[in-house]
Write an enzyme that holds these catalytic residues in place. Structure first.
Site, PDB file in Angstrom:
ATOM      1  N   GLU A  83      -3.611   7.405  -3.778  1.00  0.00           N
ATOM      2  CA  GLU A  83      -3.460   6.069  -3.197  1.00  0.00           C
ATOM      3  C   GLU A  83      -3.163   5.059  -4.297  1.00  0.00           C
ATOM      4  OE1 GLU A  83      -5.917   5.208   0.869  1.00  0.00           O
ATOM      5  OE2 GLU A  83      -7.043   5.160  -0.986  1.00  0.00           O
ATOM      6  N   TYR A 113       0.847  -1.192   0.000  1.00  0.00           N
ATOM      7  CA  TYR A 113       0.000   0.000   0.000  1.00  0.00           C
ATOM      8  C   TYR A 113       0.879   1.237   0.000  1.00  0.00           C
ATOM      9  CZ  TYR A 113      -2.886   3.822   1.704  1.00  0.00           C
ATOM     10  OH  TYR A 113      -3.505   5.045   1.837  1.00  0.00           O
TER      11      TYR A 113
END
Length: 404
Positions: free
Chosen positions: A214, A126
């Protein structure tokens, strides 16, 4: 402004960030062309990705929008090596209702698909970049828990989130990229590829004027390349003047209709789940108003900042938008008369209330220049307007009328 995954990847690709190849389609007539284009690049594995402004697409469920009891497909992101299977997935997702943990039970109609290459990867990570307002610096967050909602990681295993704050005076430094790589346990060729990836990613974040970026997951492929398998970007509305192409990226089908209508009148409106409509001038005062409503036992139905002017036209449009929400059972107007006098605001409220014929209780608190005159105008208007002096009194009165 939120944008779709395929649009986010187009922005990232402009900055050299490695992304998954793919082609967006809005109609099944475009499917074969997309597949042919991918095959011409030697691609023979496919992922059919629904495009909505919500996360959890892969774990979502696709329903018939006309019969929500009819489950059509499990998952809004599907992998296959067969063209016919990909076509079947596309038919079942496009135009139907996708429900995820972020959409809520109402779900979203899928109006765009992203037909992408299927990639074989060994690890998921991530990466997120946003402004940390507590310190006034951008922060890069990284975690080995790729493919998992970052909120879940933060709640259950916060130690697995690595953070690097960027000093705006000197920008992102190479030692910070190395520190992130070491924190993720990367080495060798993957380490080198990550340094390049994160450097380009941060450049894309800054130069695109994003408020959030993101990549979840960032994937390590079998040949050690690093690719953004998914991408989410929120663009800063205040920077639109620097990016003339950004308005074309807006998908109003993904936005709340009331928020779209409010934007037409230059009103800052966000729909919430309560029953007290709020009309306030100034974002800070609006936030404080919602807080005090909750403290008094109520629930705000919206955030609505009418700005410093608060003219009759502005107030009238604000009332119309608030009353378009069927959950609103009362309205609280909280205006500070600084830029505009309170008596002018009161006049606007009175005329707007007459034109719209408001049928729910209306509590008005005006403070500032000519507030005493404004209160008398409201009391003498002959309308069912409840005038309040202080902040606390206004919240208590709105709670009282709701409990009657």
């Amino acid at each position: 402004m939120k944008i779709h995954e395929y649009q986010a990847k187009q922005i990232l690709a402009k900055y050299g960030v490695p992304v998954q190849n793919g082609i967006p389609i809005k109609d099944m007539s475009e499917f074969d062309g997309a597949i042919n284009s991918l095959q011409s690049q030697g691609i023979n594995q496919y992922v059919v990705k629904s495009q909505i402004h919500a996360g959890g697409r892969g774990k979502g469920k696709v329903y018939n929008p006309n019969n929500r009891e009819e489950l059509i497909l499990d998952g809004g992101v599907k992998f296959t090596t067969e063209v016919d299977k990909a076509r079947d997935y596309a038919r079942k997702i496009l135009g139907n209702l996708l429900v995820t943990h972020q959409t809520g039970a109402e779900g979203k109609i899928v109006q765009t698909l992203f037909i992408t290459e299927g990639l074989d990867y060994t690890h998921e990570f991530y990466i997120g970049i946003l402004l940390d307002r507590t310190v006034g610096k951008n922060v890069i967050m990284a975690s080995t828990e790729g493919g998992v909602e970052i909120e879940k990681v933060a709640a259950e295993t916060p130690e697995k989130i690595i953070k690097e704050w960027i000093d705006p005076n000197i920008g992102f430094q190479s030692f910070q990229a190395r520190r992130l790589a070491f924190g993720l346990g990367l080495s060798g060729e993957i380490y080198k590829n990550f340094i390049s990836f994160i450097t380009l990613l941060y450049k894309a974040y800054e130069e695109s004027d994003a408020s959030l970026l993101e990549v979840n997951p960032m994937a390590i492929l079998k040949d050690n390349r690093i690719v953004a398998l998914d991408a989410k970007i929120t663009l800063d509305d205040n920077a639109m003047f620097r990016h003339k192409d950004y308005p074309a990226l807006r998908d109003i089908n993904e936005e709340d209709p009331l928020e779209v209508e409010a934007s037409k009148h230059s009103l800052n409106y966000v729909k919430l789940d309560g029953n007290v409509g709020c009309m306030v001038n100034g974002a800070g005062l609006a936030m404080a108003t919602m807080d005090i409503i909750k403290l008094a036992g109520g629930e705000p139905a919206n955030f609505l900042d009418v700005g410093g002017g608060a003219s009759q036209e502005t107030v009238e449009n604000g009332f119309k938008i608030i009353l378009s929400d069927p959950h609103v059972k009362a309205i609280l107007v909280n205006i500070f008369g600084g830029i505009v006098r309170c008596d002018r605001v009161a006049g606007g409220i009175i005329e707007a209330a007459k034109n719209i014929n408001i049928q729910v209780p209306l509590v008005v608190r005006l403070a500032g220049t000519n507030a005493d005159i404004a209160k008398k105008m409201l009391n003498d208007s002959g309308l069912a307007i409840i005038a309040a002096e202080g902040f606390k009194e206004a919240a208590e009165k709105i709670t009282q009328v709701l409990n009657k």
